[in-house]
Design a protein around this motif. Sequence first.
Motif, PDB file in Angstrom:
ATOM      1  N   UNK A 199       0.864  -1.177   0.000  1.00  0.00           N
ATOM      2  CA  UNK A 199       0.000   0.000   0.000  1.00  0.00           C
ATOM      3  C   UNK A 199       0.906   1.234   0.000  1.00  0.00           C
ATOM      4  N   UNK A 200       0.338   2.389  -0.308  1.00  0.00           N
ATOM      5  CA  UNK A 200       1.151   3.606  -0.342  1.00  0.00           C
ATOM      6  C   UNK A 200       1.785   3.878   1.015  1.00  0.00           C
ATOM      7  N   UNK A 201       1.019   3.665   2.098  1.00  0.00           N
ATOM      8  CA  UNK A 201       1.543   3.904   3.452  1.00  0.00           C
ATOM      9  C   UNK A 201       2.682   2.939   3.773  1.00  0.00           C
ATOM     10  N   UNK A 202       2.517   1.661   3.386  1.00  0.00           N
ATOM     11  CA  UNK A 202       3.578   0.680   3.639  1.00  0.00           C
ATOM     12  C   UNK A 202       4.847   1.006   2.859  1.00  0.00           C
ATOM     13  N   UNK A 203       4.688   1.386   1.604  1.00  0.00           N
ATOM     14  CA  UNK A 203       5.852   1.718   0.783  1.00  0.00           C
ATOM     15  C   UNK A 203       6.637   2.882   1.380  1.00  0.00           C
ATOM     16  N   UNK A 204       5.921   3.893   1.816  1.00  0.00           N
ATOM     17  CA  UNK A 204       6.584   5.052   2.419  1.00  0.00           C
ATOM     18  C   UNK A 204       7.295   4.664   3.709  1.00  0.00           C
ATOM     19  N   UNK A 205       6.674   3.786   4.487  1.00  0.00           N
ATOM     20  CA  UNK A 205       7.290   3.318   5.733  1.00  0.00           C
ATOM     21  C   UNK A 205       8.568   2.533   5.442  1.00  0.00           C
ATOM     22  N   UNK A 206       8.537   1.654   4.436  1.00  0.00           N
ATOM     23  CA  UNK A 206       9.720   0.851   4.103  1.00  0.00           C
ATOM     24  C   UNK A 206      10.863   1.738   3.615  1.00  0.00           C
ATOM     25  N   UNK A 207      10.529   2.748   2.818  1.00  0.00           N
ATOM     26  CA  UNK A 207      11.568   3.655   2.333  1.00  0.00           C
ATOM     27  C   UNK A 207      12.173   4.449   3.487  1.00  0.00           C
ATOM     28  N   UNK A 208      11.336   4.849   4.414  1.00  0.00           N
ATOM     29  CA  UNK A 208      11.815   5.598   5.575  1.00  0.00           C
ATOM     30  C   UNK A 208      12.760   4.750   6.412  1.00  0.00           C
ATOM     31  N   UNK A 209      12.464   3.461   6.532  1.00  0.00           N
ATOM     32  CA  UNK A 209      13.291   2.552   7.335  1.00  0.00           C
ATOM     33  C   UNK A 209      14.398   1.895   6.521  1.00  0.00           C
ATOM     34  N   UNK A 210      14.518   2.281   5.252  1.00  0.00           N
ATOM     35  CA  UNK A 210      15.563   1.776   4.352  1.00  0.00           C
ATOM     36  C   UNK A 210      15.487   0.257   4.200  1.00  0.00           C
ATOM     37  N   UNK A 211      14.267  -0.226   4.038  1.00  0.00           N
ATOM     38  CA  UNK A 211      14.031  -1.644   3.782  1.00  0.00           C
ATOM     39  C   UNK A 211      14.264  -1.920   2.294  1.00  0.00           C
ATOM     40  N   UNK A 212      15.026  -2.960   2.007  1.00  0.00           N
ATOM     41  CA  UNK A 212      15.247  -3.374   0.622  1.00  0.00           C
ATOM     42  C   UNK A 212      14.092  -4.290   0.202  1.00  0.00           C
ATOM     43  N   UNK A 213      13.440  -3.987  -0.922  1.00  0.00           N
ATOM     44  CA  UNK A 213      12.282  -4.791  -1.319  1.00  0.00           C
ATOM     45  C   UNK A 213      12.165  -4.894  -2.836  1.00  0.00           C
ATOM     46  N   UNK A 214      11.485  -5.960  -3.249  1.00  0.00           N
ATOM     47  CA  UNK A 214      11.043  -6.152  -4.624  1.00  0.00           C
ATOM     48  C   UNK A 214       9.576  -6.519  -4.517  1.00  0.00           C
ATOM     49  N   UNK A 215       8.687  -5.572  -4.880  1.00  0.00           N
ATOM     50  CA  UNK A 215       7.257  -5.749  -4.618  1.00  0.00           C
ATOM     51  C   UNK A 215       6.441  -5.566  -5.897  1.00  0.00           C
ATOM     52  N   UNK A 216       5.512  -6.468  -6.096  1.00  0.00           N
ATOM     53  CA  UNK A 216       4.587  -6.322  -7.217  1.00  0.00           C
ATOM     54  C   UNK A 216       3.492  -5.339  -6.811  1.00  0.00           C
ATOM     55  N   UNK A 217       3.165  -4.404  -7.682  1.00  0.00           N
ATOM     56  CA  UNK A 217       2.173  -3.382  -7.353  1.00  0.00           C
ATOM     57  C   UNK A 217       0.971  -3.490  -8.286  1.00  0.00           C
ATOM     58  N   UNK A 218      -0.118  -2.874  -7.883  1.00  0.00           N
ATOM     59  CA  UNK A 218      -1.331  -2.855  -8.701  1.00  0.00           C
ATOM     60  C   UNK A 218      -1.312  -1.650  -9.636  1.00  0.00           C
ATOM     61  N   UNK A 219      -2.245  -1.626 -10.564  1.00  0.00           N
ATOM     62  CA  UNK A 219      -2.341  -0.509 -11.508  1.00  0.00           C
ATOM     63  C   UNK A 219      -2.813   0.773 -10.834  1.00  0.00           C
ATOM     64  N   UNK A 220      -3.404   0.628  -9.635  1.00  0.00           N
ATOM     65  CA  UNK A 220      -3.963   1.801  -8.963  1.00  0.00           C
ATOM     66  C   UNK A 220      -2.900   2.752  -8.423  1.00  0.00           C
ATOM     67  N   UNK A 221      -1.682   2.262  -8.222  1.00  0.00           N
ATOM     68  CA  UNK A 221      -0.622   3.107  -7.682  1.00  0.00           C
ATOM     69  C   UNK A 221      -0.076   4.011  -8.793  1.00  0.00           C
ATOM     70  N   UNK A 222      -0.257   5.300  -8.617  1.00  0.00           N
ATOM     71  CA  UNK A 222       0.162   6.250  -9.641  1.00  0.00           C
ATOM     72  C   UNK A 222       1.648   6.551  -9.505  1.00  0.00           C
ATOM     73  N   UNK A 223       2.371   6.432 -10.613  1.00  0.00           N
ATOM     74  CA  UNK A 223       3.814   6.645 -10.620  1.00  0.00           C
ATOM     75  C   UNK A 223       4.174   7.860 -11.471  1.00  0.00           C
ATOM     76  N   UNK A 224       5.257   8.552 -11.090  1.00  0.00           N
ATOM     77  CA  UNK A 224       5.742   9.716 -11.836  1.00  0.00           C
ATOM     78  C   UNK A 224       7.174   9.433 -12.276  1.00  0.00           C
ATOM     79  N   UNK A 225       7.396   9.396 -13.580  1.00  0.00           N
ATOM     80  CA  UNK A 225       8.699   9.029 -14.133  1.00  0.00           C
ATOM     81  C   UNK A 225       9.729  10.133 -13.908  1.00  0.00           C
TER      82      UNK A 225
END
Length: 400
Positions: A199-225
Motif C-alpha cells: 500500500x502507499x503507506x507501507x511503501x513510504x514506511x519501508x523507504x523511511x526505514x531503508x528496507x530493501x524490497x522487490x514488490x509487485x504493485x497494482x495498476x492503482x498506484x500512480x507513478x511519476x517518471x
Amino acid sequence: MKSIGRNMVICQCLSLLPTEDIECPLLDYGKQKLTTKSLMKVFVAAQLDQWSSYEHMEEKLRAYPKLRQEIGISEISGSQLSRRINELPTEWVQKVFVKVVSKLERLTKGYKGIPNGIGPIKIVDSTEIRLPEQLCDWAYISKGRNMVKMHTRLVVASSDMIFPDKIVPSTGAVSDFESSSFLIEESDSTYILDRGYPSKANLMDWLEREISFVARITKNLKLFALEERIPTHPSIIRDAIVNFGVSNKPVRYVEYVDDKGRTYRILTTRFDLEDHQIMEIYRNRWMIELFFKWIKGHLKFTKIWSTKPQGIWNQMFLALIAYGLSLIVKLETKSTKTQWEFYRVLQTYLYQSMKNLNKELTRKSKKSKGRQKVPIPIKKENLFVGTVAVYKHITKSRIR
C-alpha cells in the motif's frame, strides 16, 4: 550430531527439540502424566509421521515403547491430548519455534542466498486454512467460508535451503498489508512481496526505514517518471526511476511479461542490479507457494487437531517446528539431497536407526543405461484376457 546410539530416527528428531524453558515443574503442577514437554513431543511426532487422528496417535504410541520412552509417557489417551492442546499457551510453543529457527540460522550462517549478486532474500506471504463451518464460527468470513491465515516470512538461505523464521497466525479477515508490520522488520535481506502488501503507506514506511524490497504493485498506484532506462532483456517492457504519491524518494520500476503473456509491475529499491535480475528475484516468489503446498501435503497441515483458536495456533507452530527439526537433521548429516527428497527419506526411515538412515542418504544411485536392445516392431496388445469381465467391441464409425 548428538548421538543416541541405535535409537529410532524419530527419537533423534524429538531429542533435538529445545524444551529447556518449559521443563519447570511449576508449569506442570498436577500434570505429571502428560507434561508440556511430552505434549509437544507427541504433536511434533504426529506432524513428522502424519498421524491422522487422536486414535492413530494412541495406536502409534502403543506400538513403539522406545518412542514413548523418548516422549516421557507410559500411556496416553486421545481425549487428554485434545484437551491439553487447547490449554497450551501459544507463547510457549512460539518460544520453542524461535529456538529451532535460531539453530537453523547458525547452521546456515555461511549461506549466501541467491547467486549472481542477488544475495539473501526473504519472501513474505500468507496461506489460508479452511475450517469446519459449524464448529468454527469465530473464524467466519462469509457464508460457507470459515478460515484462518498463517502469515509467513520465508528465509531463502540458498537456492535449495528455505525455512520460515517468523509466522503470525490470524483469523481470515486480517489482510496481508495489515500483517506486514509484524513481518517486515529488518533491512538485512531483500523482501519479495506480492500485490497485497505494498500500500502507499507501507511503501513510504519501508523507504523511511531503508528496507530493501522487490514488490509487485497494482495498476492503482500512480507513478511519476524521473528517468527512463533502456531494457536489456526481451521480456522487459520498461525500466525506469520513479516516485509515487507524496514520496520524494526515488524507486525503481520494472515491468515485464512472462511466458504466458501476464504483465508484472515491480517496484524495488535494488538499483544495483540489471533489469533481468529484478525479474529473476520476483520469480523466486514461487518458493513460498511451493513451501505452503508442501507443508499442507507432507505435514498434513490441513488436518486440524482442534476447532479452538489456541489449538489451531499451536498446531501452526508445531508443524513448522517439525519442519525445522527435519532441516536440522539434514544439515547435520550433510545430506546433498533436496529438502523435499530428504524429508521423504526421513519419513521412510523414521522407525529405523540413524545408521540405516545415513546408509540410505550416502547410497550411490546406479546410472547405467542397461543392456541395449534392438528395436522390435510393437504388436497390438490384447488388453482383455481372462473370463471374469464382459467385453463388447464397438467399431469406431468413420467421420466424413
